[in-house]
Design a protein around this motif. Structure first.
Motif, short mmCIF file in Angstrom:
data_model
loop_
_atom_site.label_atom_id
_atom_site.label_comp_id
_atom_site.label_asym_id
_atom_site.label_seq_id
_atom_site.Cartn_x
_atom_site.Cartn_y
_atom_site.Cartn_z
N CYS A 238 0.83 -1.20 0.00
CA CYS A 238 0.00 0.00 0.00
C CYS A 238 0.87 1.25 0.00
O CYS A 238 1.85 1.32 0.72
N TYR B 96 -0.27 4.14 0.89
CA TYR B 96 -0.75 5.08 1.90
C TYR B 96 -0.22 4.69 3.27
O TYR B 96 0.25 3.56 3.49
N ASP B 97 -0.39 5.63 4.20
CA ASP B 97 0.18 5.41 5.52
C ASP B 97 -0.83 5.75 6.61
O ASP B 97 -0.58 6.59 7.48
N CYS B 98 -1.98 5.09 6.56
CA CYS B 98 -3.04 5.37 7.55
C CYS B 98 -2.56 4.88 8.93
O CYS B 98 -2.11 3.75 9.07
N TYR C 153 -3.83 3.84 11.65
CA TYR C 153 -4.42 2.71 12.36
C TYR C 153 -4.24 1.37 11.64
O TYR C 153 -4.69 0.34 12.11
N CYS C 154 -3.60 1.37 10.47
CA CYS C 154 -3.67 0.18 9.61
C CYS C 154 -2.39 -0.63 9.64
O CYS C 154 -1.28 -0.10 9.51
N ASN D 156 -1.38 -2.54 7.36
CA ASN D 156 -0.76 -2.62 6.03
C ASN D 156 -0.14 -1.31 5.56
O ASN D 156 0.29 -1.21 4.42
N ARG D 157 -0.11 -0.31 6.40
CA ARG D 157 0.42 0.99 5.96
C ARG D 157 1.86 0.84 5.49
O ARG D 157 2.60 -0.04 5.96
N GLY E 180 -4.92 -3.12 -0.61
CA GLY E 180 -4.11 -1.93 -0.38
C GLY E 180 -4.02 -1.17 -1.70
O GLY E 180 -4.43 -1.67 -2.76
N VAL E 181 -3.49 0.04 -1.61
CA VAL E 181 -3.43 0.88 -2.82
C VAL E 181 -2.11 0.61 -3.54
O VAL E 181 -1.04 1.02 -3.09
N GLU F 126 -14.01 5.32 7.25
CA GLU F 126 -12.93 5.19 8.24
C GLU F 126 -13.09 6.11 9.45
O GLU F 126 -13.09 5.66 10.57
N LYS G 178 -6.01 10.20 2.35
CA LYS G 178 -7.39 10.08 1.89
C LYS G 178 -8.08 11.41 2.14
O LYS G 178 -7.98 11.97 3.22
S1 SF4 Z 1 -4.63 -0.61 3.21
FE1 SF4 Z 1 -6.21 0.96 3.22
S2 SF4 Z 1 -6.36 1.59 5.39
FE2 SF4 Z 1 -4.41 0.48 5.12
S3 SF4 Z 1 -2.87 2.05 4.76
FE3 SF4 Z 1 -3.61 1.33 2.78
S4 SF4 Z 1 -5.27 2.74 2.26
FE4 SF4 Z 1 -4.87 2.99 4.43
#
Ligand code: SF4
Length: 427
Positions: free
Chosen positions: A69, A71-73, A75-76, A78-79, A115-116, A172, A186
């Motif tokens: 992924c 992104y770096d959310c 709480y996740c 997989n960030r 994931g993105v 979210e 996001k």
């Molecule tokens: S998998 Fe989804 S929630 Fe997790 S970091 Fe990537 S975009 Fe964010």
């Protein structure tokens, strides 16, 4: 797992684990069957789904296409900043795996998120390829819930919706401030635009289905979303106000509430020592039920002076205790809406009472087949003018009676029963 390559099983282990924290899967609302051809069946009888104690659905193959992924959310798991094992299915691998599992009766359908990878559109194209292989080549007719990535373009959402039964976009966080803090890549627009598109396209699809006999249904199980609770300081009032807005203006089928589970150390998040707010999640689901089926408005349940749900009792009991002047209600005369507001009387019980009293005035003993929860309802009704209890309990006693098991740890155990109040159980 004979016949399935070992590295595929390793991918499955990684990507199944990575999908664990997404709770928004459910198989309700689809009536398509396979008509004796193809594989799978999404009719009501063909899908069975089970729920774990904390409300998570476990009957679908719930998996990510990839846990890579960009992104770096906060709480996740997989960030991108987390050092975890990463994997990605090819569309062919995932479609074959789903079919294999379906044929072996391990699963009833697929819950696909991701994931993105590169961009929302690129990821969605891979998801579409997977679902095309499943639906067209594999002739898979089972249930599919596809998670749309925020920022996906309308053209791709359109394709996704014709392959999946349900499409969802995760909100979210229920406030823009929460989103900016915890998922800075996001944006509100990237989330709201796909939701708006899905709402409009679903409405068009309903019209097309009425007008044209062979119109293909678009996401026949509608759209849903998920909100994480407990990762940021939003109150239940804000969470449920947002949910009500989504039900009324976006015609969402479901809002799923996911208690924040600490998996990362991050200064933006509550301390890792805090337990997941599962009881809060449970109360939110109960309140959500009241909004959808019991004709409550969120302002009746919560307000600025009580912005959070009472953890000790379900929200309907809490509402009744704040409105004792409206009780007891006479079951032979109260309208349907009023009956719905009596703790212990559900939608089905209220309907049965309304139907039965057209034929005769009901006595206390007539209520037994209506599945009332008499432990609760008995304190709030009269039947032919008679109280179910010999006396009405005072507010403190009522509060102890209404405290349910989930909340009793917070109070001294209720040592009182309806029999103590002179309650006469209908024969
Ligand atoms: S998998 Fe989804 S929630 Fe997790 S970091 Fe990537 S975009 Fe964010």
């Amino acid at each position: 797992m004979g016949g399935i390559a070992v590295d595929l099983m390793q991918k499955l282990a990684i990507l199944g684990e990575s999908a664990r924290y997404d709770v928004s899967c459910s198989t309700s609302g689809v009536v398509r069957d396979n008509g004796g051809q193809g594989v799978g069946n999404a009719s009501l009888g063909g899908i069975c789904h089970t729920w774990t104690e904390d409300g998570r659905c476990v009957s679908l193959l719930k998996v990510l296409l990839t846990n890579h992924c960009r992104y770096d959310c906060a709480y996740c798991l997989n960030r991108c900043s987390n050092d975890i094992r990463r994997a990605a299915f090819s569309p062919r691998e995932l479609s074959d795996l789903t079919l294999e599992f379906y044929r072996r009766n391990y699963i009833e359908g697929l819950f696909l998120s991701s994931g993105v990878l590169v961009s929302p559109d690129h990821t969605t194209e891979l998801m579409i390829q997977t679902l095309r292989l499943l639906r067209r080549e594999g002739r898979f007719r089972g249930y599919i819930h596809a998670k749309a990535i925020p920022g996906t373009s309308a053209g791709l959402l359109e394709q996704l919706g014709f392959l999946a039964d349900r499409v969802s976009v995760n909100i979210e966080q229920c406030t823009p401030a929460g989103l900016r803090l915890l998922a800075p890549q996001k944006t509100e627009l990237a989330i709201a635009a796909p939701m708006r598109f899905l709402t409009g396209r679903l409405a068009e699809s309903r019209e097309e289905l009425v007008r044209y006999r062979h119109a293909a249904p678009f996401a026949p199980a509608g759209q849903s979303t998920q909100v994480i609770v407990g990762a940021s300081p939003e109150r239940d009032l804000q969470v449920l106000t947002m949910a009500q807005h989504l039900y009324r203006n976006y015609q969402l089928k479901r809002v799923y509430y996911s208690a924040y589970i600490p998996v990362n150390q991050d200064h933006r998040l509550p301390a890792l020592t805090q337990p997941p707010p599962l009881l809060r999640e449970h109360r939110l689901y109960q309140a959500d039920w009241l909004l959808r089926f019991y004709r409550f408005d969120v302002t009746e349940l919560l307000g600025t002076d009580n912005p959070d749900l009472d953890l000790d009792m379900d929200p309907k009991c809490a509402w009744a205790l704040r409105h004792l002047d409206r009780f007891p209600v006479e079951v032979n005369e109260a309208d349907y809406e009023t009956l719905l507001r009596v703790p212990g009387i559900g939608v089905r019980s209220a309907r049965k009472i309304v139907a039965a009293r057209r034929l005769q005035r009901l006595r206390l003993e007539d209520l037994k087949p209506f599945n009332l929860v008499l432990r609760r309802a008995g304190c709030f009704i009269t039947c032919n003018g008679k109280l179910a209890a010999s006396r009405l309990p005072d507010e403190t006693t009522l509060r102890r009676l209404m405290t349910d098991r989930a909340g009793t740890a917070r109070l001294a155990p209720a040592q009182i029963s309806l029999e103590d109040l002179g309650y006469v159980c209908p024969a």
